[in-house]
Enzyme design. Structure first.
Site, mmCIF file in Angstrom:
data_model
loop_
_atom_site.group_PDB
_atom_site.id
_atom_site.type_symbol
_atom_site.label_atom_id
_atom_site.label_comp_id
_atom_site.label_asym_id
_atom_site.label_seq_id
_atom_site.Cartn_x
_atom_site.Cartn_y
_atom_site.Cartn_z
ATOM 1 N N LYS A 50 -11.157 -2.424 -16.335
ATOM 2 C CA LYS A 50 -10.683 -2.101 -17.689
ATOM 3 C C LYS A 50 -11.359 -0.815 -18.190
ATOM 4 C CE LYS A 50 -8.358 -5.661 -16.918
ATOM 5 N NZ LYS A 50 -8.092 -6.941 -17.510
HETATM 6 C C1 LIG Z 1 -7.695 -8.389 -17.320
HETATM 7 C C2 LIG Z 1 -6.692 -9.003 -18.177
HETATM 8 C C3 LIG Z 1 -6.965 -10.180 -18.897
HETATM 9 C C4 LIG Z 1 -8.206 -11.004 -18.707
HETATM 10 O O1 LIG Z 1 -9.404 -10.371 -18.809
HETATM 11 P P1 LIG Z 1 -10.693 -10.919 -18.011
HETATM 12 O O2 LIG Z 1 -11.831 -10.276 -18.720
HETATM 13 O O3 LIG Z 1 -10.545 -10.465 -16.595
HETATM 14 O O4 LIG Z 1 -10.711 -12.397 -18.119
HETATM 15 C C5 LIG Z 1 -6.003 -10.633 -19.779
HETATM 16 N N1 LIG Z 1 -4.825 -10.006 -19.920
HETATM 17 C C6 LIG Z 1 -4.515 -8.898 -19.237
HETATM 18 C C7 LIG Z 1 -3.199 -8.238 -19.470
HETATM 19 C C8 LIG Z 1 -5.423 -8.377 -18.323
HETATM 20 O O5 LIG Z 1 -5.097 -7.297 -17.598
#
Ligand SMILES: *Cc1c(COP(=O)(O)O)cnc(C)c1O
Length: 409
Positions: A183
């Site tokens: 992210k």
């Molecule tokens: C990565 C992601 C999540 C979840 O995040 P985590 O921190 O990995 O649990 C939720 N929604 C979307 C669209 C994502 O790409």
């Protein structure tokens, strides 16, 4: 051909970051502590959110938030099928029914129209996803939800840094950010729930730590009752301070990261103007926004080449790719158990078959983008980047490999 493998994503970690994590390890307090408290404050300051709760993942934050909203059996929750599986898993785990809204074919975002098509008297929440860092039309989605008493939770996992009509996304009702390594900022793993409803955020705080309402740090440093009692059965979703300190340092660099991502994404967009059938995302129309460019997604829409062949051929040329996402309603468990938009999910399915994420991370250079584009031109047998002899060899190789792929499956 590129000598070193180019991954599709890579976190930017400095020696000072490593030092800061080491300092926490040496400090004697390594679980949830002062860096969590500071991270929550800094997220509020950066985004303009009223309250923030740090958790061990975006998924954990979404779990607490959905449960805090009282989502359960008999309820329907509208979300796209083109998202990460975690949200839909949680809706199911809580006993509610996921209802999939279709997306715009070009932007891959749910729209007020596709969401409206899924509303029923059972709708309890809407979870729009700011896919790849471009924002959904949040005001229009609130205009549907608010008069009906429906909650909106923005899935802003890709969108820390994204602005919608001049404001940071996720500041209107409640939202979840992720700090997973791919992210825009990372804490190793981690997430942050933000919201403006104080009672709701209090419930999230309780659920994230055993249902106690206070965590170990509160009890030690803030003089709260050491015999805090369970007010609701909760989870163990708190974030360690090793992670929180990394998240804080990343947040301080977020603008720099996003500037770099934007510059690279714009350079990619220029290159793809002349490549037929490799389609970047379109920009949402009708509202003002600044994207945070978490992913650089393209759709492989070529008669001669499937998306899977495209990904395999790029891997052979040392270019990493990702697949965000395979539509959830096409996956084993959900094929029989979800409700799709009344009109079907044609745009979701079209994108699910074609979507592919190309390398995009702040430490990449324009030269790396050139390598990706050269590899794509080579895969597509377009002129321009390799000498004629090399082209011939690669063409033969790729033919063999496509054949191998076809034979396998
Ligand atoms: C990565 C992601 C999540 C979840 O995040 P985590 O921190 O990995 O649990 C939720 N929604 C979307 C669209 C994502 O790409």
């Amino acid at each position: 051909m590129r000598k070193e493998f180019l991954p599709f994503s890579k976190p930017s970690i400095t020696e000072e970051d490593i030092q800061a994590v080491g300092d926490v390890l040496r400090s004697g307090w390594i679980t949830t502590g002062k860096h969590n408290a500071a991270l929550e404050q800094e997220i509020c300051a950066y985004t303009g959110a009223a309250e923030a709760v740090a958790v061990c993942s975006g998924t954990a934050g979404m779990h607490c938030l959905l449960q805090a909203l009282g989502i359960g059996p008999g309820d329907e929750v509208i979300t796209p099928s083109m998202t990460w599986v975690s949200t839909v898993n949680l809706i199911s785990i809580l006993g509610a029914t996921p209802v999939f809204a279709d997306i715009d074919r070009d932007t891959m975002l749910v729209t007020p129209e596709t969401v409206a098509a899924c509303l029923t008297p059972k709708t309890k929440a809407i979870i729009p996803v700011h896919f790849a860092g471009q924002p959904c039309d949040i005001d229009a989605i609130y205009a549907l939800a608010e008069p009906r008493g429906i909650a909106v939770i923005e899935d802003a996992a890709h969108a820390i840094g994204t602005r919608y009509k001049g404001r940071h996304v996720g500041t209107r009702g409640s939202a979840v950010y992720s700090m997973h390594p791919i992210k825009n900022i990372t804490a190793g793993e981690g997430g942050v729930v933000v919201g403006s409803d104080h009672a709701l955020m209090d419930k999230v705080r309780q659920l994230k730590f055993h249902g106690l309402g206070v965590d170990a740090f509160d009890r030690q440093t803030q003089g709260r009752a050491p015999q805090a009692e369970v007010v609701i059965p909760g989870y163990k979703y708190n974030l360690t301070d090793m992670c929180a300190v990394l998240g804080r340092r990343q947040l301080a660099r977020l603008d720099e990261f996003d500037r770099k991502r934007t510059e690279l994404a714009q350079y990619y967009l220029e290159q793809f103007r002349t490549i037929a059938g490799i389609l970047p995302l379109g920009a949402p129309q009708g509202y003002d926004f600044t994207p945070a460019w978490n992913l650089f997604a393209v759709r492989v829409d070529r008669p001669d080449l499937s998306r899977n062949e495209f990904m395999a051929a790029l891997k052979q040329r040392n270019i990493g790719t990702g697949l965000h996402f395979r539509a959830i309603h096409s996956q084993k468990y959900y094929r029989e158990r979800t409700v799709n938009a009344p009109g079907g999910l044609a745009n979701t399915e079209w994108n699910s078959d074609r979507i592919c994420s190309l390398p995009l991370f702040p430490e990449m250079t324009r030269g790396d983008v050139d390598d990706v584009v050269a590899a794509i031109r080579d895969v597509l047998n377009l002129p321009g980047n390799a000498g004629p002899d090399c082209q011939k060899v690669i063409r033969r190789q790729s033919f063999r490999n496509y054949r191998a792929l076809w034979l396998r499956g």
